[in-house]
Design a protein around this motif. Structure first.
Motif, mmCIF file in Angstrom:
data_model
loop_
_atom_site.group_PDB
_atom_site.id
_atom_site.type_symbol
_atom_site.label_atom_id
_atom_site.label_comp_id
_atom_site.label_asym_id
_atom_site.label_seq_id
_atom_site.Cartn_x
_atom_site.Cartn_y
_atom_site.Cartn_z
ATOM 1 N N ALA A 146 -6.489 0.444 43.162
ATOM 2 C CA ALA A 146 -6.258 -0.944 42.735
ATOM 3 C C ALA A 146 -7.494 -1.809 43.005
ATOM 4 O O ALA A 146 -7.850 -2.660 42.187
ATOM 5 C CB ALA A 146 -5.040 -1.513 43.443
ATOM 6 N N PRO A 188 -3.407 4.641 46.222
ATOM 7 C CA PRO A 188 -3.182 3.591 45.220
ATOM 8 C C PRO A 188 -3.854 2.262 45.576
ATOM 9 O O PRO A 188 -4.295 1.539 44.685
ATOM 10 C CB PRO A 188 -1.662 3.447 45.167
ATOM 11 N N SER A 198 -5.235 1.252 33.493
ATOM 12 C CA SER A 198 -4.187 1.989 34.208
ATOM 13 C C SER A 198 -3.424 1.070 35.153
ATOM 14 O O SER A 198 -2.205 1.171 35.274
ATOM 15 C CB SER A 198 -4.792 3.151 35.002
ATOM 16 N N ARG A 199 -4.130 0.176 35.826
ATOM 17 C CA ARG A 199 -3.477 -0.781 36.717
ATOM 18 C C ARG A 199 -2.518 -1.673 35.930
ATOM 19 O O ARG A 199 -1.411 -1.961 36.367
ATOM 20 C CB ARG A 199 -4.502 -1.637 37.444
ATOM 21 N N SER A 200 -2.940 -2.061 34.737
ATOM 22 C CA SER A 200 -2.080 -2.884 33.897
ATOM 23 C C SER A 200 -0.811 -2.132 33.508
ATOM 24 O O SER A 200 0.284 -2.702 33.510
ATOM 25 C CB SER A 200 -2.849 -3.307 32.640
ATOM 26 N N LYS A 201 -0.935 -0.840 33.215
ATOM 27 C CA LYS A 201 0.242 -0.033 32.880
ATOM 28 C C LYS A 201 1.179 0.093 34.077
ATOM 29 O O LYS A 201 2.398 0.032 33.936
ATOM 30 C CB LYS A 201 -0.181 1.351 32.393
ATOM 31 N N VAL A 202 0.615 0.273 35.263
ATOM 32 C CA VAL A 202 1.438 0.369 36.476
ATOM 33 C C VAL A 202 2.152 -0.955 36.726
ATOM 34 O O VAL A 202 3.339 -0.977 37.059
ATOM 35 C CB VAL A 202 0.576 0.776 37.690
ATOM 36 N N LEU A 203 1.447 -2.074 36.539
ATOM 37 C CA LEU A 203 2.078 -3.375 36.733
ATOM 38 C C LEU A 203 3.159 -3.636 35.687
ATOM 39 O O LEU A 203 4.171 -4.275 35.979
ATOM 40 C CB LEU A 203 1.030 -4.484 36.738
ATOM 41 N N ASP A 204 2.963 -3.128 34.458
ATOM 42 C CA ASP A 204 4.017 -3.217 33.437
ATOM 43 C C ASP A 204 5.252 -2.460 33.902
ATOM 44 O O ASP A 204 6.379 -2.932 33.761
ATOM 45 C CB ASP A 204 3.537 -2.638 32.099
ATOM 46 N N TRP A 205 5.049 -1.263 34.463
ATOM 47 C CA TRP A 205 6.164 -0.451 34.955
ATOM 48 C C TRP A 205 6.886 -1.177 36.097
ATOM 49 O O TRP A 205 8.111 -1.217 36.135
ATOM 50 C CB TRP A 205 5.658 0.906 35.436
ATOM 51 N N VAL A 206 6.125 -1.742 37.020
ATOM 52 C CA VAL A 206 6.724 -2.470 38.144
ATOM 53 C C VAL A 206 7.541 -3.646 37.614
ATOM 54 O O VAL A 206 8.656 -3.898 38.079
ATOM 55 C CB VAL A 206 5.640 -2.960 39.138
#
Length: 120
Positions: free
Chosen positions: A82, A78, A94-102
């Motif tokens: 990143a 990861p 995809s990074r933006s989606k992961v940061l939304d999840w976080v």
């Protein structure tokens, strides 16, 4: 003419107010890292560090794929993705989606005042 110069000035100040990376959530995660690691990640995320960031990201992804070997680990995958997301638009979304999840599921990770024991 003054409106255009005002917009450029405002944009430059906005960019300078954020650390490297362009996403304030990513900046908050970097601020939670130990100082030496945080400084390294900040350096790698600067636009001028592109020629260091891309090979580092590729090496981290390869190291993550070979995580069954000693010293290498899954944590590398990861981190490498990143770093590569700064230069690859498909990974950036995809990074933006992961940061939304976080931000939704683990908001304490984005809070630098939270103690390290509360981040699990």
């Amino acid at each position: 003419m003054t409106t255009a110069s005002d917009e450029r000035t405002t944009g430059a100040e906005g960019a300078a107010s954020q650390m490297a990376g362009g996403d304030p959530r990513l900046d908050k995660l970097v601020n939670c890292l130990p100082p030496r690691v945080g400084d390294t990640v900040t350096y790698l995320l600067k636009p001028s560090s592109r020629w260091v960031r891309i090979p580092s990201g590729v090496l981290l992804v390869v190291g993550g794929v070979f995580s069954f070997l000693p010293i290498l680990g899954v944590w590398m995958l990861p981190l490498g993705l990143a770093l590569l997301a700064e230069d690859v638009p498909a990974l950036r979304s995809s990074r933006s989606k992961v940061l939304d999840w976080v931000e939704r599921k683990k908001p304490q990770w984005l809070d630098p005042s939270a103690s390290k024991h509360d981040r699990s």
